[in-house]
Design a protein around this motif. Sequence first.
Motif, short mmCIF file in Angstrom:
data_model
loop_
_atom_site.label_atom_id
_atom_site.label_comp_id
_atom_site.label_asym_id
_atom_site.label_seq_id
_atom_site.Cartn_x
_atom_site.Cartn_y
_atom_site.Cartn_z
N ARG A 1 46.91 -16.33 -8.92
CA ARG A 1 45.61 -15.87 -8.42
C ARG A 1 44.91 -14.98 -9.43
O ARG A 1 43.69 -15.03 -9.57
CB ARG A 1 45.80 -15.10 -7.11
N ASP B 1 43.45 -12.93 -0.95
CA ASP B 1 42.76 -14.03 -0.28
C ASP B 1 42.28 -13.58 1.11
O ASP B 1 42.65 -14.15 2.13
CB ASP B 1 43.70 -15.23 -0.15
N LYS C 1 34.80 -17.35 4.09
CA LYS C 1 35.10 -15.92 4.15
C LYS C 1 33.90 -15.17 4.73
O LYS C 1 32.76 -15.58 4.59
CB LYS C 1 35.38 -15.39 2.75
#
Lengths: 331, 265
Positions: free
Chosen positions: A139, A177, A210
């Motif tokens: 990530r 995340d 999101k």
Amino acid sequence: MEAGPRTGALSLNTQTEKRTGAGTGQTTLVARGLKKSYADFEAVKGVDFEVHRGECFGFLGPNGAGKTTTMKMIYAAAVPTSGELEVAGLDVRSAEREVKRRIGVVPQENNLDEDLKVKENLLVYGRYFDLPRKLVRQRAEELLEFVQLSDKAGAKVEQLSGGMKRRLLIARALINDPDLVVLDEPTTGLDPQARHLVWDKLRQLTGEGKTLILTTHYMDEAAQLCDRLCIMENGRIIAEDAPRALISEHVSPEVLEFRAAPEALEKLPSIVEDVADDVDRIGEALLVYTSDSEAVTRKVRESGVEVRNTLHRQASLEDVFLKLTGRRLVD
Amino acid sequence: MGGVRLPSPRGAFRVWQRNATIFRKYWKTILLPNLFEPLLYLVALGLGLGAFIREGGINGLTYTQYIAPGLLASNAMFAASFESTFNTFIRLKIGRIYDAIVSTPVNAEDVVAGEYLWAGTRAALYGTAFLGVLTALGLVSEAPLISSPWALLIPPVLLVVGIMFSVMGTLFTSLISSIDFYAYYFTLVVTPLFLFSGIFFPIEDFPSPVPEIAWFTPLYHAVNVCRALATGPSLGVLVDIAWILVFTAALSLLPIRFMRKRLIS
Ligand SMILES: Nc1ncnc2c1ncn2[C@@H]1O[C@H](COP(=O)(O)OP(=O)(O)OP(=O)(O)O)[C@@H](O)[C@H]1O
Ligand SMILES: [Mg+2]
């Protein structure tokens, strides 16, 4: 100088309806009667708002309005004095860790770890979430790419420019995340290119479902990014809606900005009284809100008052902000 | 939000790990001064002053033998005190490191506990290095400075001693607003402890109430334990160890409470 309507100066978020998340209607954050006092000062005086999944919800307001305090309550850096605050159905006070696990935070003040290199900032931050090492590595690479800092991976934080630090903070906020990202003035201090880059990235995030909560002092940013926004003043929410709805609710569709000598500006309000919905004096300019701009210009021309400069444009969020947060001359 | 929240071991470990990550990068460059400082005392006082100390030394030990284990304890005190004062203050107020950490699942109480552990670790690491030097010096001189295999227990004891002084330092840090206040802490707490805890002379021989007062101070017990382990312990050491554990445990929640107030408004 007489200009036609200056469109595009503030292009509004017209994609609202098309967004994937904005329409799900699932509530991810609820605040009810939320209050926060510091010692003897009440910074947030009871606010209510709901944020839906996949939505970008904005907070506007003058300095000291209580925006940061509200953000801090969401990520448990400030404890509400009273009221309810739920994130994903969890009470922020009793499920502090669980809530923080799901949130990404871009604070107003930079607090990158200066003892660590750029990429290490992401790796170490990922450990705070107990994420597997391999996942964090992967990530971190992706996020550095995402905020275009890959070539600075091994640099010291102090070697980054202010805008790069902001971008690194955004990357850091995404390392877990998160479902919900809280961004307190994410683009303050960024150059126009960097701001547009950040805007693109933030749109990408809402596209992924999101939820974003953002504070800003830039009206164009709010208009561009937010599906809905509220304006705070003195610890209270004084207006809340979609950007376009706020404009049509609170101000007339057109604005004429007259610039002239102070004596001349004094005379103008009474001249346009009949055809103006509202008049605002802002520094050297007089703003006339109206739905009939031709009538206004005609009146001014006929009055013979000497006007140096006239600007005709569509009403914007900035007009709403200025109107609602005070500075009105005539009602 | 009354009551103190207990730290989560996992969160504390993450904070410890952050400090360890940074320490790993530069430990070599800072180890030397940390070894040098206690050695200076050992040489200046042990050899210099020790030359004037009559035949027979103190309690059957040469003066160097007498002060060496005490310096192990004071070295741990200094290491943990610097860590929990200046370094912690910088992370708290200047680097704003903790602000960033507490917006993750790691809570304020975990941050403080992690810092305790880290200060203890640092004290134990320096102490182990110094212990190695003392052992080596003993091999080349006629009288060994460390004469008992019980000395192998000194590093874990220094870990606990480090945690104890970290709790004290963090308590002070949690109360002050400016880094300048540490002058008070070091002048009024650390230095007197260093001088009057039985490192350089036996405090028990002083008239009452000096020994009684010493009994209520933390470094005195740490020195007793280190000296006993270096020379071969008696059961009395257990009292000192118990004192250290009780004192540390009793005090440890206070800084957690105060630091949480400073980090979470
Ligand atoms: N820790 C604190 N202690 C006391 N008062 C505080 C504290 N933090 C904020 N305040 C006060 O609370 C009010 C709201 O502050 P806040 O930071 O929420 O404003 P803001 O809307 O984010 O402003 P800005 O646009 O300047 O960032 C201000 O009057 C501020 O002085
Ligand atoms: Mg703010």
